[in-house]
Design a protein around this motif. Structure first.
Motif, PDB file in Angstrom:
ATOM      1  N   ILE A 171       0.827  -1.207   0.000  1.00 48.26           N
ATOM      2  CA  ILE A 171       0.000   0.000   0.000  1.00 48.26           C
ATOM      3  C   ILE A 171       0.857   1.252   0.000  1.00 48.26           C
ATOM      4  O   ILE A 171       0.695   2.150  -0.840  1.00 48.26           O
ATOM      5  N   VAL A 172       1.786   1.326   0.940  1.00 44.84           N
ATOM      6  CA  VAL A 172       2.542   2.567   1.118  1.00 44.84           C
ATOM      7  C   VAL A 172       3.576   2.759   0.001  1.00 44.84           C
ATOM      8  O   VAL A 172       3.765   3.873  -0.486  1.00 44.84           O
ATOM      9  N   VAL A 173       4.233   1.699  -0.417  1.00 41.40           N
ATOM     10  CA  VAL A 173       5.218   1.828  -1.494  1.00 41.40           C
ATOM     11  C   VAL A 173       4.540   2.262  -2.791  1.00 41.40           C
ATOM     12  O   VAL A 173       5.015   3.177  -3.483  1.00 41.40           O
ATOM     13  N   SER A 174       3.430   1.632  -3.152  1.00 33.85           N
ATOM     14  CA  SER A 174       2.750   2.017  -4.385  1.00 33.85           C
ATOM     15  C   SER A 174       2.249   3.454  -4.307  1.00 33.85           C
ATOM     16  O   SER A 174       2.329   4.215  -5.285  1.00 33.85           O
ATOM     17  N   HIS A 175       1.742   3.858  -3.161  1.00 32.82           N
ATOM     18  CA  HIS A 175       1.217   5.218  -2.979  1.00 32.82           C
ATOM     19  C   HIS A 175       2.331   6.258  -3.108  1.00 32.82           C
ATOM     20  O   HIS A 175       2.190   7.248  -3.847  1.00 32.82           O
ATOM     21  N   GLU A 176       3.448   6.037  -2.411  1.00 34.76           N
ATOM     22  CA  GLU A 176       4.519   7.043  -2.410  1.00 34.76           C
ATOM     23  C   GLU A 176       5.269   7.086  -3.741  1.00 34.76           C
ATOM     24  O   GLU A 176       5.655   8.169  -4.203  1.00 34.76           O
ATOM     25  N   ILE A 177       5.474   5.948  -4.367  1.00 35.95           N
ATOM     26  CA  ILE A 177       6.139   5.975  -5.668  1.00 35.95           C
ATOM     27  C   ILE A 177       5.253   6.668  -6.698  1.00 35.95           C
ATOM     28  O   ILE A 177       5.749   7.367  -7.596  1.00 35.95           O
ATOM     29  N   PHE A 178       3.932   6.540  -6.559  1.00 31.56           N
ATOM     30  CA  PHE A 178       3.074   7.247  -7.508  1.00 31.56           C
ATOM     31  C   PHE A 178       3.177   8.757  -7.328  1.00 31.56           C
ATOM     32  O   PHE A 178       3.016   9.515  -8.298  1.00 31.56           O
ATOM     33  N   HIS A 179       3.450   9.221  -6.121  1.00 34.31           N
ATOM     34  CA  HIS A 179       3.724  10.651  -5.954  1.00 34.31           C
ATOM     35  C   HIS A 179       4.978  11.050  -6.738  1.00 34.31           C
ATOM     36  O   HIS A 179       5.047  12.158  -7.290  1.00 34.31           O
ATOM     37  N   ALA A 180       5.960  10.178  -6.796  1.00 33.99           N
ATOM     38  CA  ALA A 180       7.150  10.453  -7.599  1.00 33.99           C
ATOM     39  C   ALA A 180       6.803  10.477  -9.086  1.00 33.99           C
ATOM     40  O   ALA A 180       7.379  11.252  -9.863  1.00 33.99           O
ATOM     41  N   VAL A 181       5.874   9.623  -9.501  1.00 36.59           N
ATOM     42  CA  VAL A 181       5.392   9.633 -10.883  1.00 36.59           C
ATOM     43  C   VAL A 181       4.716  10.968 -11.193  1.00 36.59           C
ATOM     44  O   VAL A 181       4.948  11.586 -12.241  1.00 36.59           O
ATOM     45  N   GLN A 182       3.853  11.419 -10.280  1.00 36.88           N
ATOM     46  CA  GLN A 182       3.192  12.710 -10.478  1.00 36.88           C
ATOM     47  C   GLN A 182       4.219  13.820 -10.690  1.00 36.88           C
ATOM     48  O   GLN A 182       4.052  14.676 -11.574  1.00 36.88           O
ATOM     49  N   TRP A 200      -5.962   5.754  -5.634  1.00 39.12           N
ATOM     50  CA  TRP A 200      -6.472   4.873  -6.700  1.00 39.12           C
ATOM     51  C   TRP A 200      -5.389   3.929  -7.197  1.00 39.12           C
ATOM     52  O   TRP A 200      -5.660   2.751  -7.479  1.00 39.12           O
ATOM     53  N   TYR A 201      -4.144   4.394  -7.283  1.00 44.09           N
ATOM     54  CA  TYR A 201      -3.072   3.551  -7.808  1.00 44.09           C
ATOM     55  C   TYR A 201      -2.838   2.330  -6.920  1.00 44.09           C
ATOM     56  O   TYR A 201      -2.469   1.259  -7.409  1.00 44.09           O
ATOM     57  N   GLU A 202      -3.057   2.491  -5.619  1.00 45.58           N
ATOM     58  CA  GLU A 202      -2.970   1.331  -4.732  1.00 45.58           C
ATOM     59  C   GLU A 202      -3.912   0.230  -5.220  1.00 45.58           C
ATOM     60  O   GLU A 202      -3.551  -0.952  -5.259  1.00 45.58           O
ATOM     61  N   GLU A 203      -5.138   0.635  -5.574  1.00 45.59           N
ATOM     62  CA  GLU A 203      -6.150  -0.321  -6.017  1.00 45.59           C
ATOM     63  C   GLU A 203      -5.786  -0.925  -7.355  1.00 45.59           C
ATOM     64  O   GLU A 203      -6.042  -2.114  -7.602  1.00 45.59           O
ATOM     65  N   LEU A 204      -5.208  -0.143  -8.236  1.00 43.88           N
ATOM     66  CA  LEU A 204      -4.846  -0.640  -9.563  1.00 43.88           C
ATOM     67  C   LEU A 204      -3.800  -1.744  -9.468  1.00 43.88           C
ATOM     68  O   LEU A 204      -3.914  -2.786 -10.125  1.00 43.88           O
ATOM     69  N   VAL A 205      -2.780  -1.525  -8.661  1.00 41.30           N
ATOM     70  CA  VAL A 205      -1.654  -2.463  -8.610  1.00 41.30           C
ATOM     71  C   VAL A 205      -1.928  -3.611  -7.645  1.00 41.30           C
ATOM     72  O   VAL A 205      -1.545  -4.752  -7.912  1.00 41.30           O
ATOM     73  N   TYR A 206      -2.598  -3.311  -6.532  1.00 43.51           N
ATOM     74  CA  TYR A 206      -2.841  -4.336  -5.513  1.00 43.51           C
ATOM     75  C   TYR A 206      -4.319  -4.338  -5.120  1.00 43.51           C
ATOM     76  O   TYR A 206      -4.690  -3.854  -4.039  1.00 43.51           O
ATOM     77  N   PRO A 207      -5.179  -4.868  -5.964  1.00 38.68           N
ATOM     78  CA  PRO A 207      -6.619  -4.843  -5.666  1.00 38.68           C
ATOM     79  C   PRO A 207      -7.002  -5.661  -4.440  1.00 38.68           C
ATOM     80  O   PRO A 207      -8.111  -5.497  -3.923  1.00 38.68           O
ATOM     81  N   GLU A 208      -6.112  -6.516  -3.949  1.00 33.90           N
ATOM     82  CA  GLU A 208      -6.453  -7.323  -2.783  1.00 33.90           C
ATOM     83  C   GLU A 208      -6.455  -6.511  -1.490  1.00 33.90           C
ATOM     84  O   GLU A 208      -7.017  -6.948  -0.470  1.00 33.90           O
ATOM     85  N   PHE A 246     -10.996   8.813  -9.756  1.00 33.88           N
ATOM     86  CA  PHE A 246     -10.010   8.196 -10.647  1.00 33.88           C
ATOM     87  C   PHE A 246     -10.350   6.724 -10.874  1.00 33.88           C
ATOM     88  O   PHE A 246     -10.110   6.187 -11.967  1.00 33.88           O
ATOM     89  N   TYR A 247     -10.924   6.102  -9.863  1.00 27.70           N
ATOM     90  CA  TYR A 247     -11.391   4.727 -10.037  1.00 27.70           C
ATOM     91  C   TYR A 247     -12.542   4.674 -11.036  1.00 27.70           C
ATOM     92  O   TYR A 247     -12.614   3.756 -11.866  1.00 27.70           O
ATOM     93  N   PHE A 248     -13.445   5.631 -10.976  1.00 32.22           N
ATOM     94  CA  PHE A 248     -14.535   5.718 -11.948  1.00 32.22           C
ATOM     95  C   PHE A 248     -13.978   5.823 -13.370  1.00 32.22           C
ATOM     96  O   PHE A 248     -14.418   5.109 -14.279  1.00 32.22           O
ATOM     97  N   LEU A 249     -12.999   6.702 -13.575  1.00 32.89           N
ATOM     98  CA  LEU A 249     -12.392   6.823 -14.904  1.00 32.89           C
ATOM     99  C   LEU A 249     -11.745   5.509 -15.330  1.00 32.89           C
ATOM    100  O   LEU A 249     -11.828   5.105 -16.499  1.00 32.89           O
TER     101      LEU A 249
END
Length: 467
Positions: A171-182, A200-208, A246-249
């Protein structure tokens, strides 16, 4: 909303505030430097991920010591986990077409600490507040700025606010790295878009994981609030709840839609401008998308039905729905802020009419009427001021969704009246006229009513079924 989600929001805000002075006064000052607010204070070690995307820093002694380090100095368990997850997140970004974080070794001056090479650096520290933080450092000279930086991650995740330590890292790694992507697109993402898309990116990569669902609760408990509203204090998690948009999109178009919005934002004045432009490429009007988003949100929680829409929509908390009288006259009038919606349920027991009217001095919000009774056709009707529609017990329950686009606040004002044998109002329900937005004749059950409209609204785009 479970307690740890609230703790995470407050802690993250406090951690960010604590780092502002350090970052502004000395760029490229990292925990390996004695002057950093969270300095290791001892010699640090690092682990390079197998895929070559991240370098994980840790210490084996002192207050930032990661637990579960063997006496012979072996790598801590959590460092191995972070390295593996970091590679997975980078691979997912490339698969979905996002820009990768800017490479620090290519952007930083030679005198700066860039972690030793071009890998993305993650430092395991003992957070006093929070569990993760992306820290932007050096930025490009062009406008808008784009920045490179590093991430800090909790060294232990104790006490554990997540179902497991493995999920916590994901959760935290995907969230923080996506801030770097932004930051690779531009550095000035507003809070709602920054935290919303990262959640939303957390859900995309790790839906579990279920962190995303908990965070969307901040939106569902206050759905009448503008989605792009500013934060109202350190405990305000609403910007994280914006991840539902973003999940809706993603559900309707796929993650490439979020990539397209980010690319537009890289050259636009505001994120709202970028969003409007991208929506106009996929809807006849950008406000159509906001209306459809509102209808998706209505059919969540207890109103979730089987079929299309959000997958497993019952996992979301659901919006507030007011009750309207079904056997007598009423006036439904409420403010509808920009980028927000209001919802009503109408249990019709006698034949009635509904007419949207103007509220003096205010723009009129869009109004969608959804007939929930079992009938032949599914769909919804988009009503304009002056339209009058007839409804009866066979249509019940009837749902009303008032929504407003991104530009200005509005008011919904609708009059419900008992239908007389010789009504003195026009008997035009809009079904025989052309135009009128994304409307469709007929009605249906809540399990199917929303979804026939997609062919009308999406200009031929096929709706994607997720997971």
């Amino acid at each position: 909303m479970q307690r740890y989600a609230q703790q995470r929001i407050v802690a993250a805000a406090l951690a960010a505030a604590a780092l502002v002075v350090g970052v502004s006064e000395a760029q490229a000052l990292r925990p390996t430097n004695p002057g950093h607010p969270q300095s290791y204070g001892v010699e640090a070690r690092y682990l390079d991920s197998t895929g070559g995307h991240v370098r994980v820093w840790y210490v084996t002694e002192g207050e930032h010591r990661s637990p579960r380090v063997a006496e012979d100095g072996e790598t801590p368990e959590i460092a191995d986990m972070v390295a593996e997850v970091g590679d997975d997140v980078f691979e997912a970004m490339a698969t979905h077409g996002f820009r990768l974080p800017l490479v620090d070794s290519e952007l930083y001056p030679t005198s700066a600490d860039d972690g030793g090479d071009g890998r993305f650096d993650i430092y395991l520290i003992n957070f006093e507040a929070g569990d993760g933080q992306f820290v932007p450092e050096y930025c490009t000279s062009e406008s808008p700025e784009r920045c490179a930086g590093y991430a800090m991650l909790d060294h232990a995740f104790m006490p554990l606010y997540y179902p497991s330590r493995e999920l916590a890292v994901k959760i935290v790694v995907s969230h923080e790295i996506f801030h770097a992507v932004q930051a690779a697109y531009r550095a000035d993402w507003p809070g709602w878009a920054s935290e919303g898309s990262a959640s939303w990116y957390e859900e995309l990569v790790y839906p579990e994981q279920d962190d995303f669902e908990r965070l969307t609760g901040y939106y569902f408990e206050d759905s009448a609030r503008s989605l792009n509203d500013r934060a109202r204090g350190p405990s305000d998690g609403f910007s994280y709840g914006a991840g539902i948009f973003f999940y809706f999109l993603d559900v309707v178009f796929g993650p490439e839609m979020i990539v397209a919005v980010a690319e537009r934002f890289a050259t636009s004045e505001t994120i709202e401008d970028a969003l409007q432009a991208e929506l106009l490429d996929n809807f006849s009007e950008a406000d159509d998308a906001v209306e459809l988003f509102a209808i998706y949100n209505l059919f969540t929680g207890e109103l979730a039905g089987e079929g299309e829409g959000y997958p497993q929509a019952e996992r979301f908390a659901g919006v507030e729905v007011v009750e309207l009288p079904g056997d007598g006259a009423f006036n439904w009038e409420q403010n509808v802020d920009a980028f927000s919606a209001r919802f009503a349920r109408w249990e019709v027991t006698v034949p009635m009419t509904l007419t949207p009217v103007e509220a003096e001095g205010w723009p009129a919000a869009r109004l969608a009427l959804i007939r929930g009774g079992q009938q032949e056709n599914d769909g919804y009707e988009s009503l304009e001021v002056g339209d009058t529609v007839e409804v009866g017990p066979e249509d019940s329950p009837v749902y009303l969704v008032a929504s407003q686009g991104l530009e200005e606040d509005a008011v919904i004002s609708a009059q419900g009246r008992v239908l007389r044998e010789d009504p003195q109002v026009p008997s035009n329900d809009g079904r025989d006229e052309e135009g009128g937005g994304c409307s469709q004749a007929g009605s249906g059950s809540t399990s199917g009513v929303v979804w026939a409209l997609l062919g009308l609204c999406l200009m031929g785009r096929r709706v994607r079924r997720k997971r």
